[in-house]
Write a protein that holds these residues in place. Structure first.
Motif, PDB file in Angstrom:
ATOM      1  N   LEU A  57       0.830  -1.209   0.000  1.00 22.84           N
ATOM      2  CA  LEU A  57       0.000   0.000   0.000  1.00 22.84           C
ATOM      3  C   LEU A  57       0.862   1.256   0.000  1.00 22.84           C
ATOM      4  O   LEU A  57       0.537   2.247  -0.675  1.00 22.84           O
ATOM      5  CB  LEU A  57      -0.941   0.004   1.209  1.00 22.84           C
ATOM      6  CG  LEU A  57      -2.053  -1.040   1.174  1.00 22.84           C
ATOM      7  CD1 LEU A  57      -2.761  -1.097   2.519  1.00 22.84           C
ATOM      8  CD2 LEU A  57      -3.035  -0.758   0.049  1.00 22.84           C
ATOM      9  N   PHE A  67       2.030   1.886  -3.458  1.00 24.38           N
ATOM     10  CA  PHE A  67       0.936   2.451  -4.262  1.00 24.38           C
ATOM     11  C   PHE A  67       0.776   3.945  -3.989  1.00 24.38           C
ATOM     12  O   PHE A  67       0.544   4.724  -4.909  1.00 24.38           O
ATOM     13  CB  PHE A  67      -0.386   1.734  -3.977  1.00 24.38           C
ATOM     14  CG  PHE A  67      -0.426   0.299  -4.422  1.00 24.38           C
ATOM     15  CD1 PHE A  67       0.492  -0.217  -5.313  1.00 24.38           C
ATOM     16  CD2 PHE A  67      -1.402  -0.539  -3.941  1.00 24.38           C
ATOM     17  CE1 PHE A  67       0.450  -1.532  -5.725  1.00 24.38           C
ATOM     18  CE2 PHE A  67      -1.465  -1.856  -4.342  1.00 24.38           C
ATOM     19  CZ  PHE A  67      -0.535  -2.359  -5.230  1.00 24.38           C
ATOM     20  N   ARG A  68       0.895   4.342  -2.714  1.00 25.68           N
ATOM     21  CA  ARG A  68       0.774   5.768  -2.381  1.00 25.68           C
ATOM     22  C   ARG A  68       1.928   6.570  -2.973  1.00 25.68           C
ATOM     23  O   ARG A  68       1.727   7.625  -3.562  1.00 25.68           O
ATOM     24  CB  ARG A  68       0.706   5.963  -0.869  1.00 25.68           C
ATOM     25  CG  ARG A  68      -0.652   5.650  -0.275  1.00 25.68           C
ATOM     26  CD  ARG A  68      -0.765   6.103   1.171  1.00 25.68           C
ATOM     27  NE  ARG A  68       0.196   5.461   2.059  1.00 25.68           N
ATOM     28  CZ  ARG A  68       0.031   4.263   2.625  1.00 25.68           C
ATOM     29  NH1 ARG A  68      -1.070   3.570   2.403  1.00 25.68           N
ATOM     30  NH2 ARG A  68       0.955   3.768   3.424  1.00 25.68           N
ATOM     31  N   SER A  83      -2.426   4.549  -6.057  1.00 19.96           N
ATOM     32  CA  SER A  83      -3.606   4.517  -5.178  1.00 19.96           C
ATOM     33  C   SER A  83      -4.627   5.593  -5.559  1.00 19.96           C
ATOM     34  O   SER A  83      -5.804   5.451  -5.251  1.00 19.96           O
ATOM     35  CB  SER A  83      -3.198   4.654  -3.713  1.00 19.96           C
ATOM     36  OG  SER A  83      -2.528   5.869  -3.489  1.00 19.96           O
ATOM     37  N   PRO A 103      -7.801   2.983  -6.478  1.00 23.96           N
ATOM     38  CA  PRO A 103      -7.839   2.912  -5.016  1.00 23.96           C
ATOM     39  C   PRO A 103      -7.984   1.466  -4.517  1.00 23.96           C
ATOM     40  O   PRO A 103      -8.934   0.783  -4.879  1.00 23.96           O
ATOM     41  CB  PRO A 103      -9.074   3.727  -4.636  1.00 23.96           C
ATOM     42  CG  PRO A 103      -9.381   4.562  -5.838  1.00 23.96           C
ATOM     43  CD  PRO A 103      -8.889   3.795  -7.019  1.00 23.96           C
TER      44      PRO A 103
END
Length: 126
Positions: A94, A97-98, A103, A107
């Motif tokens: 995650l 992804f950010r 993201s 999302p």
């Protein structure tokens, strides 16, 4: 649910669930496994109007090769007028992804059910 055999790799399981094709990636997603996963991913994401969920929950390692797979899948699904949802709960993935901005484009949802609910609420595009 319908399972399809995975001809080249144990890193991918493909099945149908609630009118979606779920691509469940497993284990280490690196250059080698991404090369093996690519043809199956392209087959599913190239269908017009495809409703696809990519589930990364069983993934233990995810590098830039995996990011390329996700960006390619997103582009192919959108080009065909479909929907793509992502399931991921691993904190390090995650974070990647950010940092990369993925993201914002795709999302991630924490569960398959959350991704399917988001897909049901979507208007047909990301």
């Amino acid at each position: 649910m319908r399972d399809e055999p995975c001809p080249l790799t144990c890193h991918l399981r493909v099945y149908e669930h609630r009118a979606h094709t779920v691509l469940e990636l497993r284990g280490e997603i690196d250059l080698l496994s991404a090369t093996e996963i690519g043809p199956s991913l392209d087959r599913v994401t190239g269908r017009p109007g495809a409703r696809v969920v990519i589930d990364l929950r069983p993934v233990e390692f995810f590098d830039c090769s995996g990011l390329r797979l996700l960006y390619r899948a997103r582009a192919r699904v959108l080009d065909g007028g479909g929907q793509l949802q992502l399931v991921c709960a691993h904190p390090l993935t995650l974070r990647v992804f950010r940092v990369t901005g993925l993201s914002r484009l795709l999302p991630p949802q924490p569960t398959l059910e959350a991704a399917l609910a988001r897909s049901g609420a979507a208007s047909g595009s990301l």
